[in-house]
Design a protein around this motif. Sequence first.
Motif, mmCIF file in Angstrom:
data_model
loop_
_atom_site.group_PDB
_atom_site.id
_atom_site.type_symbol
_atom_site.label_atom_id
_atom_site.label_comp_id
_atom_site.label_asym_id
_atom_site.label_seq_id
_atom_site.Cartn_x
_atom_site.Cartn_y
_atom_site.Cartn_z
ATOM 1 N N ILE A 1 19.608 43.580 64.772
ATOM 2 C CA ILE A 1 21.050 43.769 64.947
ATOM 3 C C ILE A 1 21.710 42.578 65.643
ATOM 4 C CG2 ILE A 1 22.789 45.259 66.021
ATOM 5 C CD1 ILE A 1 20.932 47.581 65.415
ATOM 6 N N THR B 1 29.635 45.173 59.593
ATOM 7 C CA THR B 1 28.340 44.839 59.004
ATOM 8 C C THR B 1 27.178 45.400 59.822
ATOM 9 O OG1 THR B 1 28.980 42.691 59.844
ATOM 10 C CG2 THR B 1 28.452 42.806 57.531
ATOM 11 N N VAL B 2 27.372 45.509 61.140
ATOM 12 C CA VAL B 2 26.308 46.062 61.975
ATOM 13 C C VAL B 2 26.033 47.505 61.564
ATOM 14 C CG1 VAL B 2 25.618 46.643 64.316
ATOM 15 C CG2 VAL B 2 26.863 44.534 63.888
ATOM 16 N N ILE C 1 23.236 39.723 63.585
ATOM 17 C CA ILE C 1 24.474 40.105 62.897
ATOM 18 C C ILE C 1 25.638 40.053 63.890
ATOM 19 C CG2 ILE C 1 25.542 41.846 61.433
ATOM 20 C CD1 ILE C 1 22.894 41.113 60.331
ATOM 21 N N GLU D 1 29.006 37.738 63.805
ATOM 22 C CA GLU D 1 30.320 38.373 63.734
ATOM 23 C C GLU D 1 31.053 38.295 65.071
ATOM 24 O OE1 GLU D 1 31.099 41.465 61.089
ATOM 25 O OE2 GLU D 1 30.535 39.673 59.998
ATOM 26 N N VAL E 1 24.046 47.540 58.496
ATOM 27 C CA VAL E 1 22.652 47.197 58.780
ATOM 28 C C VAL E 1 21.897 48.397 59.328
ATOM 29 C CG1 VAL E 1 21.164 45.841 60.287
ATOM 30 C CG2 VAL E 1 23.015 44.731 59.062
#
Lengths: 236, 295
Positions: free
Chosen positions: B84, B99-100, B87, B91, B103
């Motif tokens: 994580i 997006t996290v 990402i 970001e 994921v």
Amino acid sequence: MSFLEVNNIDVYYGDVQVIFDLTLHVDEGEVVSIIGGNGAGKSTLLRTISGLISPERGQILFEGVPIHRSPPEVIVGRGIVQVPEGRRLFTLMSVRDNLIVGAYNQRADREKERTLEEVSSLFPRLRERESQLAMTLSGGEQQMVAIGRGLMARPKLLMLDEPSLGLAPLLMKNIFQTVRKIADQGTTVVLVEQDVKNSLSLSDRAYILEHGRTVMEGPAEELLENPHVKVAYLGL
Amino acid sequence: MIYVLEDLINGILMGSIYGLTALGLTLIFGVLKVINFAHGSMLMVGMYAAYWAVALTGVHPYLALVLVIPVMYLFGHAMQDIIIKPIFKAEKQVREPITVIIVTTGVWYILDNLSLLVFGPQYRTLQDNPLRGKMLEFGDIMISVPKLWGFAAAVATALAVYLFLQKTRMGRAIRATSLDREAASLMGINQYRIYNVAFGIGTATAGIAGVALVPFYNVFPSVGVLFDIKGFIIVVLGGLGSIGGALLGGMIVGVIESVGPQVMTATWTEAIVYALFLLVLFVKPSGLFGVKYDW
Ligand SMILES: Nc1ncnc2c1ncn2[C@@H]1O[C@H](COP(=O)(O)OP(=O)(O)OP(=O)(O)O)[C@@H](O)[C@H]1O
Ligand SMILES: [Mg+2]
């Protein structure tokens, strides 16, 4: 070699350049003011020095060590501490916890009880409010916590971003006196202000920022007499 | 009438275990501001860890805690650090790192399918463990012993997490980060390290829930999904980010589920749970108890 050296930095937010080829330095023990109107890039400069943003070009050295690629926690560890614009207190934490969090870095953590005593004697008011939530404080008290929290980190260089913002004249005077006191006790200070008269009065030197560039620099008392400064910033 | 009381008590006990499964969800959200869709899968991993620890060694089911807590902490810590964090860093400038969330959904699928691959689809139960089917009798009222222990574990865990957040240096740094990431960075707090710890603790609490469940609950690869859905409902009822709210929200869901079937068919109780969820979302999105953070 100066204490803090900012050499030819360019800073961007995304594609937008906000700081252009900016150079300045701060010597140990000085109080240096950064003056400029809204949007001049003062906060961006401090955020860059603190490591919240990285400059696209240029260098920042502190005690001779490059810090412009270091993350914020490393920079705090080296002794550069910022009291951010708008105070940014941890609103739902007590005054005491806000102060103690200020001493999070290793160096400060070891001495936090002693620093807490020092901060309490600088701001006796805070001792009474110790267990109150930060968000329930008045604006002036909040600014005291913000500065106190910064001091808890045991800064070698303390950067204050518009500490007088939104305070009544009497409180403002109070804050400026406190800043002077902090400097007299040996902490180097960078002061960002829009209250030009008061900040220049307590500073050794100053830089004037316009549109992300330094347009003028010099000893504070000279700038106070400068015609451009008088017209543009002192409303004379 | 006496049955309603019995159901009420068992509902509160089971609900507190639901609350325990949701505790990590609410903590991770409070700190990272990200819904961890893999949380149910973390619980599933915790349940398998507890199951195998007991099934292979034959020790008392609760002794599995000694293994499960540290293993799950490290698992959560590593997952945030390895999957994580990159990402998040990419970001950095984004306020809501969507997006996290995507994921974490990916992690959920991977974990569930991995366990299907490794352990197979069968339901596993800890046969002949000393807690299985054990009841306490108070007159006519029967109370499930493993659920009672689960309740104790839930309350103890919530209290321990709360005290940790209030009283320790790391706990204060976690609270500060949850309130203002950037200001916390300016205090010298490495926010990614805080995320690692928050993820570790959140995952460890899912592990504790796993240990509490395994003596009386089946383990299978998609078991987390059941609890995930309940977990989201619970944290919305209790207020996202609230530890006490997670426990109380869990108890509300538990009571509706156990008392409901006395007066209506079981499918209706589920409808009621969802209706309550939607109602709270519309009317009081900060949760029934109105506190965003109680830590
Ligand atoms: N996060 C951001 N993203 C994009 N642009 C930004 C961001 N923050 C600031 N800016 C822009 O950068 C410029 C400089 O802003 P900055 O906050 O540094 O000014 P300032 O001198 O501190 O002003 P003020 O006195 O109003 O605080 C402004 O034009 C501002 O709009
Ligand atoms: Mg500013």
